[in-house]
Scaffold this active site. Sequence first.
Site, PDB file in Angstrom:
ATOM      1  N   HIS A  18     -17.576  47.999  33.709  1.00 46.77           N
ATOM      2  CA  HIS A  18     -17.382  47.220  32.488  1.00 46.77           C
ATOM      3  C   HIS A  18     -18.700  46.827  31.825  1.00 46.77           C
ATOM      4  CE1 HIS A  18     -13.181  46.252  34.217  1.00 46.77           C
ATOM      5  NE2 HIS A  18     -13.182  47.369  33.514  1.00 46.77           N
ATOM      6  N   HIS A  41      -6.927  56.356  32.222  1.00 47.67           N
ATOM      7  CA  HIS A  41      -6.214  55.767  33.367  1.00 47.67           C
ATOM      8  C   HIS A  41      -6.261  54.249  33.195  1.00 47.67           C
ATOM      9  CE1 HIS A  41      -7.330  59.795  34.727  1.00 47.67           C
ATOM     10  NE2 HIS A  41      -6.376  59.715  35.629  1.00 47.67           N
ATOM     11  N   SER A 102     -10.482  47.356  31.490  1.00 49.97           N
ATOM     12  CA  SER A 102     -11.121  48.171  30.451  1.00 49.97           C
ATOM     13  C   SER A 102     -10.352  48.165  29.133  1.00 49.97           C
ATOM     14  CB  SER A 102     -11.295  49.599  30.956  1.00 49.97           C
ATOM     15  OG  SER A 102     -12.067  49.622  32.128  1.00 49.97           O
ATOM     16  N   GLU A 120      -1.358  55.834  30.588  1.00 51.93           N
ATOM     17  CA  GLU A 120      -1.098  55.364  31.954  1.00 51.93           C
ATOM     18  C   GLU A 120       0.174  56.037  32.455  1.00 51.93           C
ATOM     19  OE1 GLU A 120      -0.966  54.080  35.529  1.00 51.93           O
ATOM     20  OE2 GLU A 120      -2.708  53.567  34.282  1.00 51.93           O
ATOM     21  N   GLY A 146      -3.227  60.936  32.724  1.00 51.41           N
ATOM     22  CA  GLY A 146      -4.516  60.844  32.066  1.00 51.41           C
ATOM     23  C   GLY A 146      -5.230  62.172  31.923  1.00 51.41           C
ATOM     24  N   ASP A 166     -11.193  56.738  34.665  1.00 52.39           N
ATOM     25  CA  ASP A 166     -11.249  55.852  35.833  1.00 52.39           C
ATOM     26  C   ASP A 166     -10.000  56.071  36.675  1.00 52.39           C
ATOM     27  OD1 ASP A 166     -11.487  53.747  37.611  1.00 52.39           O
ATOM     28  OD2 ASP A 166     -10.854  52.234  36.162  1.00 52.39           O
TER      29      ASP A 166
END
Length: 282
Positions: A18, A41, A102, A120, A146, A166
């Site tokens: 982050h 993701h 995120s 997602e 994703g 991610d």
Amino acid sequence: MNYRHAYHAGNIGDVLKHAVLARLITYLQRKDKAFRVLDTHAGIGCYDLTSEETQKTGEWQQGIGKVLAAEIPADVADLLAPWLDVIRKENPDGDLRIYPGSPLLSRRLLRKQDRLTLTELHPADFKTLSNLFAGDHHVKTIHLDGWLALGSFLPPKEKRGLVLIDPAFEKTSEFADMTEAVIKGWRKWPTGTFALWYPMKEASAISRMHREFADAGLRDILALELNAGKSGPDTRMLGSGMTIINPPFTLMGEMKEVLPWLCDVVHQGPGADWSVKQIVGE
């Protein structure tokens, strides 16, 4: 390794991810022209640090908990401000209960002309994510794998922006899947910025990914690491890395300021270190 976001919100991996994400978005804001962030993701977008999942692991206490409790040098504070200011605004009474993942971090940093696409696959997580951004015309939430998103939504119509990747690292094929998907995505959008997060548990898999990127013709690749201790295949995660393709020219210098301080703050024993390396030049 099972790295479902809810159990690890605010941990040392999120600290790296982050802090970097906020710097990438801040750089994109230097131009007035709109940009798009694609988060492949996304998870649920925002995390309750008093929930059963986060209380079970308590990992945030060794990550964002330590960062917020520390005295931050002025130069580092300026670089971390875009990220930490979002966290503070989500916790206006000063007690850390809410941790923006995120998706929410990205949304809070966007301007009126910018857009956010979130994918997602987990059904329950997608429902929570979709509810979080219901009615927000700046955000599109999509129930999708994703890896497919990289083929479906690139290049964005804005022609500027970044892709955050991610994955959960629930499968042994995750590094191979990420490598293949990123190469395909880069070929569709060679000027985009791609930011890949991963746990520092398989050094050979990370090196192989970098070699395959170079062999495929990708250029301008930066690798970052932040380790609170020594991780291995049979240990809990004590560090993570990010590979940035087409990073802002400012990012290397910024991370050489930020990562030494973060390493001192989150260290948990032998093996704590950090690194900033240019893997492939321009």
